[in-house]
Design a protein around this motif. Structure first.
Motif, PDB file in Angstrom:
ATOM      1  N   ASP A  14     -10.527  -0.872   0.614  1.00 54.88           N
ATOM      2  CA  ASP A  14     -11.159  -1.447   1.776  1.00 54.88           C
ATOM      3  C   ASP A  14     -10.530  -0.831   3.028  1.00 54.88           C
ATOM      4  O   ASP A  14      -9.379  -0.410   3.003  1.00 54.88           O
ATOM      5  N   GLU A  17      -7.084  -1.827   4.010  1.00 57.15           N
ATOM      6  CA  GLU A  17      -5.932  -1.349   3.244  1.00 57.15           C
ATOM      7  C   GLU A  17      -5.510   0.035   3.735  1.00 57.15           C
ATOM      8  O   GLU A  17      -4.531   0.586   3.264  1.00 57.15           O
ATOM      9  N   MET A  60      -1.683   0.611   2.446  1.00 54.16           N
ATOM     10  CA  MET A  60      -1.292  -0.500   1.565  1.00 54.16           C
ATOM     11  C   MET A  60      -1.615  -0.100   0.130  1.00 54.16           C
ATOM     12  O   MET A  60      -2.401  -0.741  -0.559  1.00 54.16           O
ATOM     13  N   GLY A  61      -1.042   0.998  -0.296  1.00 58.22           N
ATOM     14  CA  GLY A  61      -1.316   1.503  -1.630  1.00 58.22           C
ATOM     15  C   GLY A  61      -0.356   2.636  -1.903  1.00 58.22           C
ATOM     16  O   GLY A  61       0.842   2.489  -1.677  1.00 58.22           O
ATOM     17  N   CYS A  62      -0.881   3.787  -2.311  1.00 55.21           N
ATOM     18  CA  CYS A  62       0.005   4.878  -2.690  1.00 55.21           C
ATOM     19  C   CYS A  62       0.689   5.529  -1.489  1.00 55.21           C
ATOM     20  O   CYS A  62       1.632   6.275  -1.648  1.00 55.21           O
ATOM     21  N   LYS A  64      -0.506   7.797   0.497  1.00 60.75           N
ATOM     22  CA  LYS A  64      -0.872   9.194   0.722  1.00 60.75           C
ATOM     23  C   LYS A  64      -1.965   9.323   1.782  1.00 60.75           C
ATOM     24  O   LYS A  64      -2.834   8.464   1.910  1.00 60.75           O
TER      25      LYS A  64
ATOM     26  N   LYS B  54      -2.426   7.555 -14.668  1.00 58.14           N
ATOM     27  CA  LYS B  54      -2.798   7.178 -13.300  1.00 58.14           C
ATOM     28  C   LYS B  54      -3.243   5.711 -13.218  1.00 58.14           C
ATOM     29  O   LYS B  54      -4.143   5.300 -13.940  1.00 58.14           O
ATOM     30  N   TRP B  67       2.752   2.791 -12.520  1.00 58.88           N
ATOM     31  CA  TRP B  67       2.347   3.948 -11.697  1.00 58.88           C
ATOM     32  C   TRP B  67       2.098   3.461 -10.281  1.00 58.88           C
ATOM     33  O   TRP B  67       1.245   2.623 -10.051  1.00 58.88           O
ATOM     34  N   MET B  68       2.847   3.981  -9.331  1.00 55.19           N
ATOM     35  CA  MET B  68       2.735   3.495  -7.952  1.00 55.19           C
ATOM     36  C   MET B  68       1.974   4.466  -7.059  1.00 55.19           C
ATOM     37  O   MET B  68       1.301   4.058  -6.114  1.00 55.19           O
ATOM     38  N   SER B  69       2.115   5.759  -7.310  1.00 55.95           N
ATOM     39  CA  SER B  69       1.413   6.798  -6.557  1.00 55.95           C
ATOM     40  C   SER B  69       1.577   8.080  -7.368  1.00 55.95           C
ATOM     41  O   SER B  69       2.276   8.069  -8.379  1.00 55.95           O
ATOM     42  N   PRO B  70       0.943   9.180  -6.969  1.00 54.11           N
ATOM     43  CA  PRO B  70       1.031  10.397  -7.794  1.00 54.11           C
ATOM     44  C   PRO B  70       2.450  10.912  -7.994  1.00 54.11           C
ATOM     45  O   PRO B  70       2.675  11.768  -8.841  1.00 54.11           O
ATOM     46  N   ASP B  71       3.408  10.407  -7.211  1.00 51.25           N
ATOM     47  CA  ASP B  71       4.790  10.865  -7.407  1.00 51.25           C
ATOM     48  C   ASP B  71       5.786   9.707  -7.410  1.00 51.25           C
ATOM     49  O   ASP B  71       6.961   9.910  -7.204  1.00 51.25           O
ATOM     50  N   PRO B 128      -8.546  -7.581  -0.573  1.00 52.86           N
ATOM     51  CA  PRO B 128      -9.842  -6.893  -0.651  1.00 52.86           C
ATOM     52  C   PRO B 128     -10.041  -6.142  -1.969  1.00 52.86           C
ATOM     53  O   PRO B 128     -11.102  -5.577  -2.198  1.00 52.86           O
ATOM     54  N   ALA B 129      -9.023  -6.128  -2.843  1.00 50.19           N
ATOM     55  CA  ALA B 129      -9.121  -5.363  -4.093  1.00 50.19           C
ATOM     56  C   ALA B 129     -10.209  -5.934  -5.006  1.00 50.19           C
ATOM     57  O   ALA B 129     -10.464  -7.131  -5.004  1.00 50.19           O
ATOM     58  N   ARG B 142      -2.585  -2.508  -9.426  1.00 51.43           N
ATOM     59  CA  ARG B 142      -3.295  -2.319  -8.161  1.00 51.43           C
ATOM     60  C   ARG B 142      -2.333  -2.607  -7.021  1.00 51.43           C
ATOM     61  O   ARG B 142      -1.784  -3.700  -6.932  1.00 51.43           O
ATOM     62  N   ARG B 143      -2.128  -1.604  -6.192  1.00 51.65           N
ATOM     63  CA  ARG B 143      -1.350  -1.818  -4.973  1.00 51.65           C
ATOM     64  C   ARG B 143      -2.347  -2.099  -3.883  1.00 51.65           C
ATOM     65  O   ARG B 143      -3.288  -1.340  -3.685  1.00 51.65           O
ATOM     66  N   THR B 144      -2.126  -3.154  -3.164  1.00 54.31           N
ATOM     67  CA  THR B 144      -3.084  -3.528  -2.130  1.00 54.31           C
ATOM     68  C   THR B 144      -2.368  -4.418  -1.129  1.00 54.31           C
ATOM     69  O   THR B 144      -1.146  -4.382  -1.027  1.00 54.31           O
ATOM     70  N   ARG B 145      -3.155  -5.208  -0.399  1.00 54.97           N
ATOM     71  CA  ARG B 145      -2.491  -6.162   0.487  1.00 54.97           C
ATOM     72  C   ARG B 145      -2.866  -7.567   0.072  1.00 54.97           C
ATOM     73  O   ARG B 145      -3.936  -7.803  -0.503  1.00 54.97           O
ATOM     74  N   GLN B 148      -1.746 -10.568   4.872  1.00 48.87           N
ATOM     75  CA  GLN B 148      -1.230  -9.603   5.848  1.00 48.87           C
ATOM     76  C   GLN B 148      -0.113  -8.697   5.332  1.00 48.87           C
ATOM     77  O   GLN B 148       0.432  -7.914   6.109  1.00 48.87           O
ATOM     78  N   VAL B 149       0.257  -8.832   4.069  1.00 48.58           N
ATOM     79  CA  VAL B 149       1.406  -8.048   3.604  1.00 48.58           C
ATOM     80  C   VAL B 149       1.065  -7.215   2.361  1.00 48.58           C
ATOM     81  O   VAL B 149       0.201  -7.588   1.577  1.00 48.58           O
ATOM     82  N   PRO B 150       1.749  -6.083   2.181  1.00 50.76           N
ATOM     83  CA  PRO B 150       1.502  -5.268   0.993  1.00 50.76           C
ATOM     84  C   PRO B 150       1.998  -5.964  -0.275  1.00 50.76           C
ATOM     85  O   PRO B 150       2.984  -6.703  -0.224  1.00 50.76           O
TER      86      PRO B 150
END
Lengths: 109, 190
Positions: A14, A17, A60-62, A64, B54, B67-71, B128-129, B142-145, B148-150
Motif C-alpha cells: 500500500d 507502507e 515499512m518492509g524490506c 529497498k 523469498k 526472510w526480511m529482505s533480499p539481503d 494495509p497488508a 510479511r513486513r508491514t506497518r 503507525q509503526v513497522p
C-alpha cells in the motif's frame, strides 16, 4: 489509493507502507557542471498529467528503493522495476505503449 | 546480574483472540550475500533450519529463520543461546562480508492465538497488508506497518501467528491489538 508491487519482496504494498522518492532517472550534476545543468538537476522536475516514472522506497518492509511507472491522472500502475536501472526497461515501455500509444516522458518514449 | 524482562513482562489479553507477550526471544539480524554458499551454510548450520526462500519463514521448535529482505534474515534462537549463536556465525563467516547483530532486546514479540480467520481479521484492522490465506499462507512472513509503526508477522500454524515490533513501541502495539481484538468487535470478513 496506490498499490505498488515491490520488485524485491514481490508483495503488493500500500502507498502508506512506502516512502515517495520523487522523480526517477535523474542524472546527478555535481562539481564541474555548468550552472544550467546544476539548476536542472536540483530544481527542474517533470510534472506530467499521464505517464510518469518515480522512485519509491519500501520503507515499512524490506527497505529497498525501486522504480515505478504509473499514470498520474488515473493512478494506473504500468509496472515496477529495480532501482539499479538507468532507464525504464523495454518490457515496461512496451506495456505503456500498448495502453498509451505515443507517450513520451523526458527523452524516453 | 540484572533481571532480564521483556517490554511487556508477560502481559496477556483475551478477547476475540488471545494476545500474549511471547517472552524472551533470541533474535539475530543477519545481512549478507544470499547467493553465497558459505553464508547459507553458516546460517543454516547455526539455526538448524532450512534457508528460507523469498518471503518465507522456516522454523523448528524455538529456532527459526525469517526472510526480511533480499539481503537480510532474522534468526530466532532461544534467548540464552543468542550470544553463543552470534559468536558461532561470526566465526563461521570469518572474513566474508556480513553483518550479524543481537537484536533480542531491541524487539518485542507477540503470540496471537485463536481462530485463524479471527486472527487475520484482528491484524487486517491495523495493517494495509493483504491477509487472505492466498496472500499470506502459513510460513510466509510479511513486513508491514501496524497502524503507525513497522511490524512483521507470520502464521506458524493457521491458529497461531507471531508478531514482531520494536521494543520501544511494544506497549502501543499491545494497545492496538487489545482494541482490535476487543469482545464484540468481530466483523466476520474472512
Amino acid at each position: 489509493m496506490l498499490i505498488l508491487t515491490c520488485p524485491y519482496c514481490g508483495v503488493d504494498c500500500d502507498e502508506t507502507e512506502l516512502g515517495a522518492g520523487g522523480e526517477a532517472h535523474l542524472k546527478r550534476h555535481g562539481p564541474g557542471s555548468t550552472d544550467e545543468e546544476f539548476e536542472s538537476y536540483i530544481f527542474q522536475r517533470e510534472n506530467p498529467r499521464g505517464v510518469h516514472f518515480e522512485r519509491w522506497r519500501h520503507a515499512m518492509g524490506c527497505g529497498k528503493w525501486f522504480h515505478a511507472a504509473r499514470d498520474t491522472a488515473t493512478l494506473e500502475v504500468f509496472g515496477t522495476y529495480v532501482a539499479q536501472a538507468f532507464e525504464p526497461p523495454q518490457e515496461i515501455k512496451d506495456k505503456i505503449t500498448a495502453k498509451r500509444p505515443g507517450w513520451t516522458w523526458r527523452d524516453v518514449a | 546480574m540484572s533481571d532480564v524482562v521483556t517490554a511487556l513482562d508477560g502481559a496477556t489479553f483475551n478477547g476475540t483472540i488471545a494476545v500474549e507477550d511471547a517472552g524472551l526471544t533470541g533474535m539475530i539480524t543477519l545481512r549478507g550475500d544470499f547467493a553465497s554458499t558459505s553464508f547459507q551454510n553458516a546460517v543454516t548450520g547455526v539455526s538448524g533450519v532450512n534457508f528460507p526462500g523469498k518471503g518465507e519463514v522456516n522454523s523448528v521448535g524455538d529456532r527459526g529463520l525469517a526472510w526480511m529482505s533480499p539481503d537480510e534474515l532474522l534468526m530466532i534462537v532461544p534467548y540464552d543461546q543468542t550470544n553463543a549463536a552470534l559468536a558461532e556465525i561470526t566465526e563461521n563467516l570469518g572474513e566474508e562480508h556480513h553483518l550479524a547483530v543481537n537484536v533480542s532486546d531491541a524487539r518485542a514479540v507477540f503470540r496471537l492465538r485463536g481462530n485463524g480467520n479471527v486472527i487475520r481479521e484482528v491484524l487486517a484492522k491495523l495493517t494495509p497488508a493483504d491477509l487472505r490465506v492466498a496472500a499470506l499462507p502459513t510460513g510466509r512472513v510479511r513486513r508491514t506497518r501496524l497502524s503507525q509503526v513497522p511490524a512483521a508477522f507470520w502464521f506458524s500454524a493457521e491458529d497461531e501467528a507471531t508478531l514482531i515490533c520494536f521494543r520501544s513501541v511494544a506497549e502501543y502495539v499491545f494497545g492496538l491489538l487489545r482494541q482490535s481484538a476487543a469482545e464484540g468487535s468481530e466483523i466476520g470478513y474472512f
